[in-house]
Motif scaffolding. Structure first.
Motif, PDB file in Angstrom:
ATOM      1  N   ASN A  93       0.838  -1.081   0.028  1.00 42.93           N
ATOM      2  CA  ASN A  93      -0.099   0.012  -0.039  1.00 42.93           C
ATOM      3  C   ASN A  93       0.808   1.301   0.036  1.00 42.93           C
ATOM      4  O   ASN A  93       0.543   2.202  -0.849  1.00 42.93           O
ATOM      5  N   TYR A  94       1.960   1.122   0.902  1.00 38.90           N
ATOM      6  CA  TYR A  94       2.794   2.469   0.733  1.00 38.90           C
ATOM      7  C   TYR A  94       3.613   2.523  -0.439  1.00 38.90           C
ATOM      8  O   TYR A  94       3.599   3.670  -0.906  1.00 38.90           O
ATOM      9  N   GLU A  95       4.074   1.338  -0.979  1.00 38.93           N
ATOM     10  CA  GLU A  95       4.722   1.388  -2.248  1.00 38.93           C
ATOM     11  C   GLU A  95       3.775   1.984  -3.527  1.00 38.93           C
ATOM     12  O   GLU A  95       4.340   2.802  -4.111  1.00 38.93           O
ATOM     13  N   ALA A  96       2.484   1.680  -3.360  1.00 43.43           N
ATOM     14  CA  ALA A  96       1.610   2.204  -4.438  1.00 43.43           C
ATOM     15  C   ALA A  96       1.353   3.636  -4.256  1.00 43.43           C
ATOM     16  O   ALA A  96       1.271   4.592  -5.106  1.00 43.43           O
ATOM     17  N   VAL A  97       1.137   4.179  -2.976  1.00 45.48           N
ATOM     18  CA  VAL A  97       1.014   5.456  -2.615  1.00 45.48           C
ATOM     19  C   VAL A  97       2.123   6.355  -2.997  1.00 45.48           C
ATOM     20  O   VAL A  97       2.093   7.393  -3.772  1.00 45.48           O
ATOM     21  N   LEU A  98       3.263   5.844  -2.734  1.00 45.34           N
ATOM     22  CA  LEU A  98       4.503   6.899  -2.869  1.00 45.34           C
ATOM     23  C   LEU A  98       5.103   6.647  -4.228  1.00 45.34           C
ATOM     24  O   LEU A  98       5.961   7.719  -4.563  1.00 45.34           O
ATOM     25  N   PHE A  99       5.045   5.675  -4.986  1.00 49.05           N
ATOM     26  CA  PHE A  99       5.609   5.526  -6.054  1.00 49.05           C
ATOM     27  C   PHE A  99       4.679   5.283  -7.362  1.00 49.05           C
ATOM     28  O   PHE A  99       5.249   5.529  -8.593  1.00 49.05           O
ATOM     29  N   SER A 101       1.390   6.866  -7.619  1.00 51.73           N
ATOM     30  CA  SER A 101       0.166   7.585  -7.629  1.00 51.73           C
ATOM     31  C   SER A 101       0.764   9.033  -7.453  1.00 51.73           C
ATOM     32  O   SER A 101       1.702   9.430  -7.541  1.00 51.73           O
ATOM     33  N   GLN A 102      -0.352  10.104  -7.393  1.00 52.93           N
ATOM     34  CA  GLN A 102       0.009  11.621  -7.455  1.00 52.93           C
ATOM     35  C   GLN A 102      -0.084  12.074  -6.078  1.00 52.93           C
ATOM     36  O   GLN A 102       0.247  13.434  -5.805  1.00 52.93           O
ATOM     37  N   LEU A 107       1.215  16.249  -2.093  1.00 52.75           N
ATOM     38  CA  LEU A 107       1.947  16.843  -0.846  1.00 52.75           C
ATOM     39  C   LEU A 107       2.724  18.145  -1.076  1.00 52.75           C
ATOM     40  O   LEU A 107       2.738  18.903  -0.054  1.00 52.75           O
ATOM     41  N   LEU A 108       3.531  17.764  -2.160  1.00 53.40           N
ATOM     42  CA  LEU A 108       4.382  19.161  -2.608  1.00 53.40           C
ATOM     43  C   LEU A 108       3.628  20.266  -2.840  1.00 53.40           C
ATOM     44  O   LEU A 108       3.949  21.569  -2.241  1.00 53.40           O
ATOM     45  N   ASN A 109       2.031  20.067  -3.404  1.00 55.83           N
ATOM     46  CA  ASN A 109       1.488  21.334  -3.781  1.00 55.83           C
ATOM     47  C   ASN A 109       0.712  21.835  -2.404  1.00 55.83           C
ATOM     48  O   ASN A 109       0.858  23.054  -2.055  1.00 55.83           O
ATOM     49  N   SER A 110       0.615  21.069  -1.186  1.00 54.35           N
ATOM     50  CA  SER A 110       0.041  21.350  -0.125  1.00 54.35           C
ATOM     51  C   SER A 110       0.988  22.337   0.684  1.00 54.35           C
ATOM     52  O   SER A 110       1.076  23.160   1.270  1.00 54.35           O
ATOM     53  N   VAL A 111       2.479  21.636   0.665  1.00 51.20           N
ATOM     54  CA  VAL A 111       3.582  22.098   1.309  1.00 51.20           C
ATOM     55  C   VAL A 111       3.733  23.709   0.673  1.00 51.20           C
ATOM     56  O   VAL A 111       3.884  24.724   1.675  1.00 51.20           O
ATOM     57  N   GLY A 265      -6.668  15.221  -3.223  1.00 51.41           N
ATOM     58  CA  GLY A 265      -5.833  13.806  -3.549  1.00 51.41           C
ATOM     59  C   GLY A 265      -6.347  12.677  -2.926  1.00 51.41           C
ATOM     60  O   GLY A 265      -6.320  11.481  -3.534  1.00 51.41           O
ATOM     61  N   LEU A 266      -6.597  12.579  -1.754  1.00 49.90           N
ATOM     62  CA  LEU A 266      -7.169  11.439  -0.846  1.00 49.90           C
ATOM     63  C   LEU A 266      -8.475  11.011  -1.639  1.00 49.90           C
ATOM     64  O   LEU A 266      -8.469   9.756  -1.309  1.00 49.90           O
ATOM     65  N   TYR A 267      -9.113  11.814  -2.327  1.00 50.17           N
ATOM     66  CA  TYR A 267     -10.474  11.425  -2.710  1.00 50.17           C
ATOM     67  C   TYR A 267     -10.160  10.420  -3.821  1.00 50.17           C
ATOM     68  O   TYR A 267     -11.505   9.861  -4.252  1.00 50.17           O
ATOM     69  N   THR A 268      -9.131  10.429  -4.422  1.00 50.39           N
ATOM     70  CA  THR A 268      -9.079   9.684  -5.481  1.00 50.39           C
ATOM     71  C   THR A 268      -9.063   8.180  -5.275  1.00 50.39           C
ATOM     72  O   THR A 268      -9.310   7.335  -6.249  1.00 50.39           O
TER      73      THR A 268
END
Length: 313
Positions: A93-99, A101-102, A107-111, A265-268
């Motif tokens: 799950n973490y691999e799919a989220v971090l590598f 997905s958008q 996260l960069l946009n939010s920062v 992005g979480l709603y995707t």
């Protein structure tokens, strides 16, 4: 005659005094009252601790469930009975989220939007709060009340006019429109928080600086601002968290997938075919990490800044 009158009186006084000594020495009623008061105090503290424990559990248990779910294979997420400790740990799950997905881009946009909004908000709110704390002018109370009142307007009430203005000014689907709106909504609250903090700083410090030859701006920048760091830290965290968690503005004024904030992005992971719980909870855990780091780093400044603002504002 005098002896007759004074004898019983003195005896009564002596008897009363003698009779009161054992009562005070034994401390019967006083001791019982003290024990009763101590018992009530312990019950009150126990009730407070139980309430805090219940509130903490109410807040932490969903996070623990999300953390547990993020390490489960998707096929076992909804299995019964529910297992808090995954039977089979996986990092898919973490691999799919971090590598795959958008989410990292979100996260960069939010920062970017959050940090710039914090800077803009403080640049506007700090001079306004300092002026409200130090200077007297006609209509000050009414102006401060009006500023506070603007922060109570529901966002949905001004959403359509803001959308129209964004389109007309050609800033729709940009960072700029979100930064402007977030800053405008946060300035009133931050002004009131910082006003209370500036009022807690003795004015004699500035007067001493003026005596030493500093200008008003120099005394503010060199003496007041360093002392106001806890308040500035609290204001920065409040603004950052507000922008980080907002969904209404982020979803209304941005349609480009490359500019979406993390809250959108979480709603995707909520699709028409169902919810991808494993990847959703993994994305939520990744999203929470910056907030946890911010609170751990700035905890003292947040508490002291809010305390000063609450006591003086």
């Amino acid at each position: 005659m005098a002896d007759t009158l004074t004898g019983p009186s003195a005896g009564t006084r002596a008897k009363g005094a003698a009779g009161s000594v054992p009562l005070a020495a034994s401390g019967g009623p006083v001791r019982r009252a003290t024990r009763h008061t101590g018992h009530q105090g312990r019950l009150r503290r126990a009730g407070i601790y139980l309430g805090l424990l219940a509130a903490s559990g109410f807040a932490i248990l969903p996070l623990l469930w999300g953390l547990s779910t993020s390490f489960k294979p998707e096929s076992t997420v909804l299995a019964t009975p529910v297992r808090w400790i995954p039977e089979h740990f996986t990092l898919e799950n973490y691999e799919a989220v971090l590598f795959h997905s958008q989410i990292p881009l979100n996260l960069l946009n939010s920062v970017i939007v959050s940090v710039v909004t914090v800077v803009v908000t403080l640049i506007i709110a700090v001079p306004a709060a300092y002026s409200a704390a130090r200077y007297r002018f006609r209509g000050k109370a009414g102006l401060l009340f009006f500023i506070l009142m603007t922060s109570m307007v529901p966002g949905i009430a001004v959403l359509v006019p803001l959308y129209y203005l964004a389109v007309q000014l050609d800033i729709y689907d940009t960072y700029l429109v979100m930064i402007i709106i977030y800053s405008a909504w946060q300035v009133p609250t931050i002004v009131w928080i910082l006003r209370g903090f500036f009022e807690s700083i003795p004015v004699e410090i500035e007067e001493a600086g003026r005596v030493d030859g500093m200008s008003a701006a120099g005394a503010f920048l060199r003496l007041v601002l360093p002392l106001a760091k806890p308040g500035l830290g609290a204001a920065a965290i409040i603004t950052f968290v507000y922008v980080w968690n907002d969904y209404l503005i982020a979803s209304t004024f941005v349609s480009d997938p490359d500019l979406r904030l993390i809250s959108v992005g979480l709603y995707t992971y909520l699709t028409q075919y169902g919810t991808v719980w494993g990847q959703l909870t993994a994305a939520v855990m990744v999203t929470l990490l910056p907030m946890i780091i911010a609170f751990v780093v700035f905890e003292r400044r947040l508490v002291s800044g809010l305390s000063a603002g609450a006591s003086k504002g």
